[in-house]
Design an enzyme around this catalytic site. Structure first.
Site, PDB file in Angstrom:
ATOM      1  N   ASP A  25       2.895   2.501  13.321  1.00 17.39           N
ATOM      2  CA  ASP A  25       2.898   1.988  11.956  1.00 17.39           C
ATOM      3  C   ASP A  25       4.115   2.625  11.284  1.00 17.39           C
ATOM      4  O   ASP A  25       4.584   3.685  11.706  1.00 17.39           O
ATOM      5  CB  ASP A  25       1.593   2.401  11.266  1.00 17.39           C
ATOM      6  CG  ASP A  25       1.595   2.085   9.791  1.00 17.39           C
ATOM      7  OD1 ASP A  25       1.948   0.946   9.430  1.00 17.39           O
ATOM      8  OD2 ASP A  25       1.253   2.986   8.991  1.00 17.39           O
ATOM      9  N   ASP A  77       4.997   2.849   7.380  1.00 18.50           N
ATOM     10  CA  ASP A  77       4.724   3.608   6.155  1.00 18.50           C
ATOM     11  C   ASP A  77       3.601   4.604   6.352  1.00 18.50           C
ATOM     12  O   ASP A  77       2.485   4.218   6.698  1.00 18.50           O
ATOM     13  CB  ASP A  77       4.309   2.635   5.043  1.00 18.50           C
ATOM     14  CG  ASP A  77       5.482   2.274   4.169  1.00 18.50           C
ATOM     15  OD1 ASP A  77       6.181   3.199   3.737  1.00 18.50           O
ATOM     16  OD2 ASP A  77       5.682   1.068   3.934  1.00 18.50           O
ATOM     17  N   GLY A  80      -1.062   0.159   3.649  1.00 18.94           N
ATOM     18  CA  GLY A  80      -1.362  -0.677   4.803  1.00 18.94           C
ATOM     19  C   GLY A  80      -1.848  -2.072   4.436  1.00 18.94           C
ATOM     20  O   GLY A  80      -2.096  -2.902   5.295  1.00 18.94           O
TER      21      GLY A  80
HETATM   22  C1  G6P Z   1       2.843  -1.463   4.245  1.00 19.02           C
HETATM   23  C2  G6P Z   1       2.556  -0.541   3.066  1.00 19.02           C
HETATM   24  C3  G6P Z   1       1.812  -1.286   1.976  1.00 19.02           C
HETATM   25  C4  G6P Z   1       2.566  -2.560   1.599  1.00 19.02           C
HETATM   26  C5  G6P Z   1       2.704  -3.452   2.824  1.00 19.02           C
HETATM   27  C6  G6P Z   1       3.463  -4.732   2.516  1.00 19.02           C
HETATM   28  O1  G6P Z   1       1.676  -1.702   4.942  1.00 19.02           O
HETATM   29  O2  G6P Z   1       1.764   0.568   3.480  1.00 19.02           O
HETATM   30  O3  G6P Z   1       1.672  -0.442   0.853  1.00 19.02           O
HETATM   31  O4  G6P Z   1       1.873  -3.260   0.587  1.00 19.02           O
HETATM   32  O5  G6P Z   1       3.399  -2.710   3.820  1.00 19.02           O
HETATM   33  O6  G6P Z   1       4.795  -4.410   2.215  1.00 19.02           O
HETATM   34  P1  G6P Z   1       5.905  -5.440   1.769  1.00 19.02           P
HETATM   35  O7  G6P Z   1       7.179  -4.656   1.986  1.00 19.02           O
HETATM   36  O8  G6P Z   1       5.830  -6.640   2.658  1.00 19.02           O
HETATM   37  O9  G6P Z   1       5.659  -5.792   0.353  1.00 19.02           O
HETATM   38 MG    MG Z   2       0.621   3.162   7.077  1.00 23.03          MG
END
Ligand code: G6P
Ligand code: MG
Length: 210
Positions: free
Chosen positions: A8, A10, A45
């Site tokens: 993963d 982030d 996530g």
């Molecule tokens: C990751 C982060 C989330 C975020 C998601 C979508 O999973 O942990 O906090 O909302 O990605 O990100 P994006 O860059 O597509 O908006």
């Molecule tokens: Mg994560």
């Protein structure tokens, strides 16, 4: 025998939590919705649209599908602008050392993230060259806890989930890994989750497992 590790992004390889927080905060302020780090933590996530739904529900605000699209776009524009300030320093030395050592041992490495900005983040953080495959929000139709993002990563690597491990910091990500038939490795919040196969406190602990 583990042949590949899917990470993963982030919360595992780096953290863009504060950048997401700042971007959502501006948008929430514009809508008059109270927003703090506690609500932000619930968005880890979670896909962009699902994040917006959580924020709207928290503020008791109802928007049309068109308005939701506009708000999500505004948030993403701000978020992407802030990603331009990101440099390789966002990645801890321990993370780079671990990725290098895993590659030296012949493991295939991939990223499995819900973010549609994954490739931009990997470039800005100077991480792209470590990975043999990237599966992200641009190639999936279902978010974690659905295993799709990790199944696609394994398919891109040409490997079966049974020989791949997934490293996650979110409970939804562990459920996705388990659902897809992967060995689930949990760090951060996910290290304390009962369904995590192998909890770790630091990424370098991976070197003792493979
Ligand atoms: C990751 C982060 C989330 C975020 C998601 C979508 O999973 O942990 O906090 O909302 O990605 O990100 P994006 O860059 O597509 O908006
Ligand atoms: Mg994560």
């Amino acid at each position: 025998m583990i042949q590949a590790i899917i990470f993963d992004l982030d919360g595992v390889l780096l953290s863009t939590d504060e950048l997401h927080y700042a971007a959502w905060k501006t948008v929430a302020d514009e809508l008059g919705i109270p927003f703090d780090r506690q609500v932000n933590n619930r968005l880890r996530g979670v896909s962009r649209m699902a994040s917006l739904e959580i924020i709207l529900e928290h503020g008791g605000v109802v928007l049309s599908p068109e308005e939701k699209e506009a708000v999500a776009t505004r948030k993403n524009d701000r978020y992407r602008a802030s990603l331009m300030t990101l440099t390789s320093e966002i990645v801890a030395p321990e993370v780079r050392e671990t990725l290098t050592a895993l590659k030296q041992r012949g493991l295939k490495l991939a990223v499995g993230s819900s973010s549609k900005n994954t490739k931009l983040i990997l470039e800005r953080a100077d991480l792209a060259s470590y990975f043999d495959a990237v599966s992200d929000g641009t190639n999936i139709t279902r978010s974690k806890p659905d295993p799709e993002v990790f199944l696609k990563a394994a398919a891109f690597l040409g490997l079966s989930p049974s020989v791949c491990a997934v490293v996650e910091d979110a409970v939804a990500g562990i459920d996705a890994a388990n659902g897809g038939g992967f060995l689930s490795i949990g760090i951060g919040d996910a290290a304390g989750y009962s369904r995590t196969d192998r909890p770790i406190r630091a990424l370098s602990e991976l070197l003792q497992m493979v």
